[in-house]
Design an enzyme around this catalytic site. Structure first.
Site, short mmCIF file in Angstrom:
data_model
loop_
_atom_site.label_atom_id
_atom_site.label_comp_id
_atom_site.label_asym_id
_atom_site.label_seq_id
_atom_site.Cartn_x
_atom_site.Cartn_y
_atom_site.Cartn_z
CB THR A 29 27.79 -4.91 34.62
OG1 THR A 29 28.31 -4.92 35.94
CG2 THR A 29 26.28 -4.82 34.66
CD GLN A 102 33.81 -6.65 40.36
OE1 GLN A 102 32.83 -6.42 39.65
NE2 GLN A 102 34.92 -5.95 40.28
CG HIS A 179 33.53 -3.66 42.30
ND1 HIS A 179 34.47 -2.69 42.05
CD2 HIS A 179 32.59 -3.55 41.32
CE1 HIS A 179 34.10 -2.01 40.96
NE2 HIS A 179 32.98 -2.52 40.50
CG ASN A 182 35.20 1.12 38.37
OD1 ASN A 182 36.26 1.74 38.25
ND2 ASN A 182 34.94 0.03 37.67
CE1 TYR A 184 28.40 1.25 40.81
CE2 TYR A 184 30.52 0.50 40.00
CZ TYR A 184 29.23 0.94 39.76
OH TYR A 184 28.78 1.10 38.47
NE ARG A 231 38.80 -4.24 38.45
CZ ARG A 231 38.46 -4.02 37.18
NH1 ARG A 231 37.25 -3.61 36.88
NH2 ARG A 231 39.30 -4.25 36.19
CG ASN A 239 29.50 5.37 39.68
OD1 ASN A 239 28.46 5.78 39.18
ND2 ASN A 239 29.74 4.09 39.85
N GLY A 321 39.08 -6.14 29.35
CA GLY A 321 37.62 -6.05 29.38
C GLY A 321 37.00 -6.02 28.00
NE ARG A 322 36.79 -0.51 27.27
CZ ARG A 322 37.21 0.73 27.52
NH1 ARG A 322 36.46 1.75 27.16
NH2 ARG A 322 38.37 0.96 28.11
#
Ligand SMILES: Cc1cc2nc3c(=O)[nH]c(=O)nc-3n(C[C@H](O)[C@H](O)[C@H](O)COP(=O)(O)O)c2cc1C
Length: 376
Positions: A29, A102, A179, A182, A184, A231, A239, A321-322
């Site tokens: 995101t 996603q 997704h 995490n 959600y 995922r 979260n 990712g990062r």
């Protein structure tokens, strides 16, 4: 490393998809879709810059209005949003890189500020006890107690996933990633910590898995199963997650998903994004034992560990990712043993404009001293 055969940089093909290497750009995101939540030219430029990845997975994208829970992240429920995403897929396909969308529903991790004053929905009315959320006013607010979805509403949410999967096809994506990680909505259904339902969607692990099963089947109405990824985050605490029966739950989830012969199972196995510490972390080797399809590892991977995971047969793909935020040409850097740019500061992760987004130099530009202000 450059003189040895690289497993990470070797190609992979399935179902007409051709990946130039095993490095996947992890979904991230970045909050550049504006208040209208429509993907745009700036996002097309950002993803195209990162198209040396073997596969790009888009940032989390809301399947419906009710799914919204992040300020200025994109959606995929309207025609305008489909048109916006087409700009992105066209730009990425210009580099012959496949891209999956996603599919995201934030569930209890949302806030009534995003939802016309209505409470967020969830499997059960259990409030998120974690950090405050940045709401649509840009202000940080405490989480609220969500409203538990009625049984027949759950089927309506499954239909929203089907609709979003159809729109992903219209927008030119090569597949979708569901997704279910995490903390959600889908993860909230899977885990006993957040799912206290007494209908067919709660209680036993079979019942907690039912929502994800129905979503996979809804996506299969639209896509071949080899174009659907899932995922999961068995070790995650993000979260306010982490359930004592995590190992039993995610072993069952992987076993069941194995039967669907999906594109891949994307497992956030690494611990560098928060770990619930309820027991020994689940590993890729463990998932290999119960899941027969393609496995993607993620979280905290550097070149050497990613290489080793694939060489040892523990993973087929590694999502990164990062490092992709400040190194648009990450795969070229791996291939040439080039050093990385400085990591981006976290304050540009979700900062709405071009700065800290498309201004990170590739290696050659960096050699010429064109340093982004965002890394100084
Ligand atoms: C800025 C940022 C945004 C993220 N957004 C998403 C997202 O939309 N969907 C998702 O599944 N994970 C998201 N993640 C998690 C990443 O995909 C990945 O799992 C995590 O960064 C760990 O991998 P890394 O160590 O290679 O960065 C995000 C992470 C970051 C840093």
């Amino acid at each position: 490393m450059s003189n040895q055969i690289s497993h990470l940089l070797s190609p992979l093909q399935w179902d007409g998809l051709s990946l130039a290497n095993r490095v996947v750009m992890s979904p991230m995101t970045r909050a550049r879709a504006g208040e209208e939540m429509i993907a745009n030219e700036l996002m097309a430029k950002y993803y195209a810059q990162r198209s040396s990845a073997g596969l790009i997975i888009s940032e989390g994208t809301f399947i419906s209005k009710e799914a919204v829970g992040w300020w200025q992240a994109p959606g995929i429920w309207s025609d305008e949003q489909v048109t916006g995403w087409k700009k992105v897929t066209t730009a990425v396909h210009g580099h012959d890189t496949p891209m999956f969308l996603q599919l995201w529903h934030t569930g209890r991790a949302s806030h009534s500020d995003f939802l016309d004053g209505e409470p967020p929905v969830a499997p059960s009315a259990i409030r998120h006890a974690g950090d405050k959320i940045r709401t649509s006013s840009g202000e940080k607010k405490a989480h609220e107690t969500p409203r538990a979805l009625e049984t027949d509403e759950v089927r309506r949410v499954v239909d929203d996933y089907r609709n979003a999967a159809e729109n992903a096809k219209l927008a030119g994506f090569d597949g979708v990633e569901i997704h279910a990680a995490n903390g959600y909505l889908i993860d909230q259904f899977l885990q006993s910590k957040t799912n206290h339902r007494v209908d067919q969607y709660g209680g036993t692990v079979e019942n907690r898995f039912r929502f994800l099963r129905e979503i996979v089947e809804a996506c299969k109405d639209v896509w071949p199963s080899q174009r659907i990824g899932v995922r999961i985050s068995p070790n995650g605490s993000f979260n306010d997650m982490g359930s004592p029966d995590y190992r039993e739950t995610f072993t069952y989830v992987a076993e069941q998903l194995s039967d669907y012969e999906l594109a891949f199972l994307d497992v956030i196995d690494g611990l560098k994004f928060g770990f619930h510490k309820l027991g020994e972390p689940m590993t890729l080797e463990e998932f290999r034992g119960v899941y027969s399809g393609r496995l993607m590892g993620n979280c905290g991977y550097e070149r050497e560990d990613a290489e080793r995971r694939i060489a040892d047969g523990h993973a087929d793909l590694i999502a990164i990712g990062r490092p992709f935020i400040s190194n648009p040409d990450l795969v070229e850097r791996f291939a040439n043993d080039w050093e990385f740019n400085e990591p981006a500061k976290a304050d540009v992760w979700y900062s709405f404009d071009a700065k800290g987004y498309v201004d990170f130099p590739n290696y050659e530009e960096a050699q010429q001293g064109e340093l982004s202000e965002s890394v100084r």
